[in-house]
Structures are given as C-alpha cells and as structure tokens.
Motif scaffolding. Structure first.
Motif, PDB file in Angstrom:
ATOM      1  N   ASN A  71       0.859  -1.167   0.000  1.00  0.00           N
ATOM      2  CA  ASN A  71       0.000   0.000   0.000  1.00  0.00           C
ATOM      3  C   ASN A  71       0.901   1.226   0.000  1.00  0.00           C
ATOM      4  O   ASN A  71       1.701   1.408   0.912  1.00  0.00           O
ATOM      5  N   VAL A  72       0.809   2.060  -1.029  1.00  0.00           N
ATOM      6  CA  VAL A  72       1.667   3.235  -1.155  1.00  0.00           C
ATOM      7  C   VAL A  72       0.813   4.491  -1.043  1.00  0.00           C
ATOM      8  O   VAL A  72      -0.214   4.609  -1.712  1.00  0.00           O
ATOM      9  N   SER A  73       1.249   5.420  -0.200  1.00  0.00           N
ATOM     10  CA  SER A  73       0.616   6.729  -0.073  1.00  0.00           C
ATOM     11  C   SER A  73       1.583   7.776  -0.611  1.00  0.00           C
ATOM     12  O   SER A  73       2.696   7.903  -0.104  1.00  0.00           O
ATOM     13  N   TYR A  74       1.149   8.509  -1.635  1.00  0.00           N
ATOM     14  CA  TYR A  74       1.978   9.554  -2.246  1.00  0.00           C
ATOM     15  C   TYR A  74       1.632  10.882  -1.575  1.00  0.00           C
ATOM     16  O   TYR A  74       0.481  11.307  -1.591  1.00  0.00           O
ATOM     17  N   LEU A  75       2.629  11.545  -0.988  1.00  0.00           N
ATOM     18  CA  LEU A  75       2.382  12.748  -0.204  1.00  0.00           C
ATOM     19  C   LEU A  75       2.999  14.014  -0.793  1.00  0.00           C
ATOM     20  O   LEU A  75       2.551  15.115  -0.491  1.00  0.00           O
ATOM     21  N   ASP A  76       4.047  13.884  -1.595  1.00  0.00           N
ATOM     22  CA  ASP A  76       4.745  15.052  -2.132  1.00  0.00           C
ATOM     23  C   ASP A  76       5.478  14.636  -3.404  1.00  0.00           C
ATOM     24  O   ASP A  76       5.583  13.446  -3.705  1.00  0.00           O
ATOM     25  N   ALA A  77       5.992  15.599  -4.139  1.00  0.00           N
ATOM     26  CA  ALA A  77       6.760  15.322  -5.352  1.00  0.00           C
ATOM     27  C   ALA A  77       8.242  15.494  -5.067  1.00  0.00           C
ATOM     28  O   ALA A  77       8.638  16.313  -4.249  1.00  0.00           O
ATOM     29  N   ALA A  78       9.058  14.696  -5.745  1.00  0.00           N
ATOM     30  CA  ALA A  78      10.520  14.813  -5.650  1.00  0.00           C
ATOM     31  C   ALA A  78      11.017  15.321  -6.990  1.00  0.00           C
ATOM     32  O   ALA A  78      11.081  14.582  -7.961  1.00  0.00           O
ATOM     33  N   PHE A  79      11.338  16.599  -7.052  1.00  0.00           N
ATOM     34  CA  PHE A  79      11.837  17.183  -8.287  1.00  0.00           C
ATOM     35  C   PHE A  79      13.276  16.764  -8.526  1.00  0.00           C
ATOM     36  O   PHE A  79      13.965  16.305  -7.619  1.00  0.00           O
ATOM     37  N   GLU A  83      18.365  15.251  -3.473  1.00  0.00           N
ATOM     38  CA  GLU A  83      18.806  13.992  -2.873  1.00  0.00           C
ATOM     39  C   GLU A  83      17.657  13.423  -2.057  1.00  0.00           C
ATOM     40  O   GLU A  83      16.992  14.140  -1.320  1.00  0.00           O
ATOM     41  N   ILE A  84      17.432  12.118  -2.228  1.00  0.00           N
ATOM     42  CA  ILE A  84      16.354  11.465  -1.492  1.00  0.00           C
ATOM     43  C   ILE A  84      16.914  10.303  -0.689  1.00  0.00           C
ATOM     44  O   ILE A  84      17.937   9.717  -1.030  1.00  0.00           O
ATOM     45  N   ASP A  85      16.230   9.984   0.384  1.00  0.00           N
ATOM     46  CA  ASP A  85      16.557   8.840   1.232  1.00  0.00           C
ATOM     47  C   ASP A  85      15.390   7.871   1.177  1.00  0.00           C
ATOM     48  O   ASP A  85      14.227   8.281   1.232  1.00  0.00           O
ATOM     49  N   ILE A  86      15.712   6.599   1.067  1.00  0.00           N
ATOM     50  CA  ILE A  86      14.699   5.549   1.104  1.00  0.00           C
ATOM     51  C   ILE A  86      15.064   4.651   2.277  1.00  0.00           C
ATOM     52  O   ILE A  86      16.182   4.147   2.351  1.00  0.00           O
ATOM     53  N   GLY A  87      14.142   4.456   3.177  1.00  0.00           N
ATOM     54  CA  GLY A  87      14.399   3.615   4.334  1.00  0.00           C
ATOM     55  C   GLY A  87      13.281   2.623   4.524  1.00  0.00           C
ATOM     56  O   GLY A  87      12.133   2.893   4.181  1.00  0.00           O
ATOM     57  N   ALA A  88      13.620   1.455   5.052  1.00  0.00           N
ATOM     58  CA  ALA A  88      12.619   0.432   5.324  1.00  0.00           C
ATOM     59  C   ALA A  88      12.969  -0.276   6.610  1.00  0.00           C
ATOM     60  O   ALA A  88      14.144  -0.472   6.925  1.00  0.00           O
ATOM     61  N   LYS A  89      11.940  -0.653   7.365  1.00  0.00           N
ATOM     62  CA  LYS A  89      12.110  -1.384   8.623  1.00  0.00           C
ATOM     63  C   LYS A  89      11.116  -2.518   8.672  1.00  0.00           C
ATOM     64  O   LYS A  89       9.977  -2.372   8.244  1.00  0.00           O
ATOM     65  N   ALA A 101       8.109   1.296   4.590  1.00  0.00           N
ATOM     66  CA  ALA A 101       9.153   1.962   3.806  1.00  0.00           C
ATOM     67  C   ALA A 101       8.758   3.412   3.601  1.00  0.00           C
ATOM     68  O   ALA A 101       7.569   3.726   3.470  1.00  0.00           O
ATOM     69  N   GLU A 102       9.758   4.284   3.603  1.00  0.00           N
ATOM     70  CA  GLU A 102       9.527   5.710   3.380  1.00  0.00           C
ATOM     71  C   GLU A 102      10.531   6.254   2.378  1.00  0.00           C
ATOM     72  O   GLU A 102      11.695   5.872   2.406  1.00  0.00           O
ATOM     73  N   LEU A 103      10.063   7.130   1.537  1.00  0.00           N
ATOM     74  CA  LEU A 103      10.923   7.845   0.611  1.00  0.00           C
ATOM     75  C   LEU A 103      10.845   9.312   1.034  1.00  0.00           C
ATOM     76  O   LEU A 103       9.756   9.888   1.062  1.00  0.00           O
ATOM     77  N   LYS A 104      11.991   9.895   1.435  1.00  0.00           N
ATOM     78  CA  LYS A 104      12.021  11.258   1.978  1.00  0.00           C
ATOM     79  C   LYS A 104      13.026  12.115   1.238  1.00  0.00           C
ATOM     80  O   LYS A 104      14.003  11.616   0.694  1.00  0.00           O
ATOM     81  N   GLY A 108      13.814  16.025   5.190  1.00  0.00           N
ATOM     82  CA  GLY A 108      12.973  15.261   6.093  1.00  0.00           C
ATOM     83  C   GLY A 108      11.523  15.178   5.641  1.00  0.00           C
ATOM     84  O   GLY A 108      10.733  14.441   6.215  1.00  0.00           O
ATOM     85  N   ARG A 109      11.161  15.924   4.620  1.00  0.00           N
ATOM     86  CA  ARG A 109       9.786  15.910   4.117  1.00  0.00           C
ATOM     87  C   ARG A 109       9.505  14.581   3.418  1.00  0.00           C
ATOM     88  O   ARG A 109      10.257  14.156   2.544  1.00  0.00           O
ATOM     89  N   ILE A 110       8.414  13.936   3.775  1.00  0.00           N
ATOM     90  CA  ILE A 110       8.075  12.613   3.244  1.00  0.00           C
ATOM     91  C   ILE A 110       7.447  12.747   1.863  1.00  0.00           C
ATOM     92  O   ILE A 110       6.506  13.509   1.657  1.00  0.00           O
ATOM     93  N   ILE A 111       7.982  11.995   0.909  1.00  0.00           N
ATOM     94  CA  ILE A 111       7.468  11.969  -0.461  1.00  0.00           C
ATOM     95  C   ILE A 111       6.408  10.873  -0.595  1.00  0.00           C
ATOM     96  O   ILE A 111       5.344  11.081  -1.144  1.00  0.00           O
ATOM     97  N   ALA A 112       6.719   9.688  -0.076  1.00  0.00           N
ATOM     98  CA  ALA A 112       5.783   8.561  -0.143  1.00  0.00           C
ATOM     99  C   ALA A 112       6.075   7.592   0.992  1.00  0.00           C
ATOM    100  O   ALA A 112       7.211   7.470   1.443  1.00  0.00           O
TER     101      ALA A 112
END
Length: 134
Positions: A71-79, A83-89, A101-104, A108-112
């Motif tokens: 299930n993916v929630s898209y919250l913002d755009a990454a132009f 630089e983006i960080d992808i983390g998963a736990k 998982a988060e793509l930020k 620190g602003r969350i993209i998805a």
C-alpha cells in the motif's frame, strides 16, 4: 555523494538507501524523472517495493516468501536535482512479515510511504508429482 552513485546500508531489520536525482543523461537515475521534471509515480512505487521486499533479507526470513500486498501513499513530489533517502524497517516477522518503507527528501519531508506485507511460512516438504501417463 557523487551524481553517479547510490549509497546503501543495512542493519538487522532495516535498510537505508540514498539517491541523487538528476535529469541528466549521464546519470544512471535520469530515466526515473518524467517530463514534469520530477520522480515518476511508478518509479516511486517500484523503489518502495524493491526496498520493502529487500528488508526481509536482513531478518531470519532470507530465502522464501510471497508478497501479499503493498500500500503506497503519495504525499509530495521529488523534483530533479534533489537527494532522497529511502528507508525500510521490518515491523513483525511470523507467518506474515510486515515492513514499512519511506521515501524522503534530505530536508525530512516525506514523499511517499508504503506498508509491505509478505507471507513467510514454512516451505512445503511435499514433492511435486507428475500426472499419470495416458
């Protein structure tokens, strides 16, 4: 971080990846940028799926499993040129494993965000049998 590399690190039950998005043909990740000059939604989902699945390899459930859902929630755009960080736990591992998982952005602003579930049951000891010859 150089434009042509992605940094990757893993600890038990978690993974972190850093990417530098540039819309430049000399950069390996340029194909992830769409015509609007930001990270394509399908690429965002695929990155979260990849990292969400890979994080299970940092636990005891290393070799088998079947994805049940993401299930993916898209919250913002990454132009581009960000630089983006992808983390998963991994949150739980029993018969069904659950990971987040988060793509930020670096700010620190969350993209998805994604929630990933995977069946990690015991492998069957039954042997495959062929049908009888006609």
């Amino acid at each position: 971080m150089a434009a042509e590399e992605a940094l990757f690190s893993s600890l038990p039950r978690q993974i972190a990846v850093e990417l530098n998005l540039q819309n430049d043909c000399t950069v390996p990740f340029h194909h992830l940028i769409n015509s609007g000059n930001f990270l394509h939604g399908g690429a965002t989902g695929s990155l979260l799926d990849l990292v969400g699945s890979a994080v299970f390899y940092t636990t005891v459930a290393q070799t088998r499993g079947l994805p049940l859902g993401i299930n993916v929630s898209y919250l913002d755009a990454a132009f581009s040129n960000v630089e983006i960080d992808i983390g998963a736990k991994v949150r739980a591992v029993k018969a069904v494993g659950v990971a987040t998982a988060e793509l930020k952005k670096k700010s620190g602003r969350i993209i998805a965000q994604a929630r990933y579930s995977k069946y990690i049951g015991a492998s069957s000891r039954l042997k495959a049998t062929l049908p009888c010859k006609l």
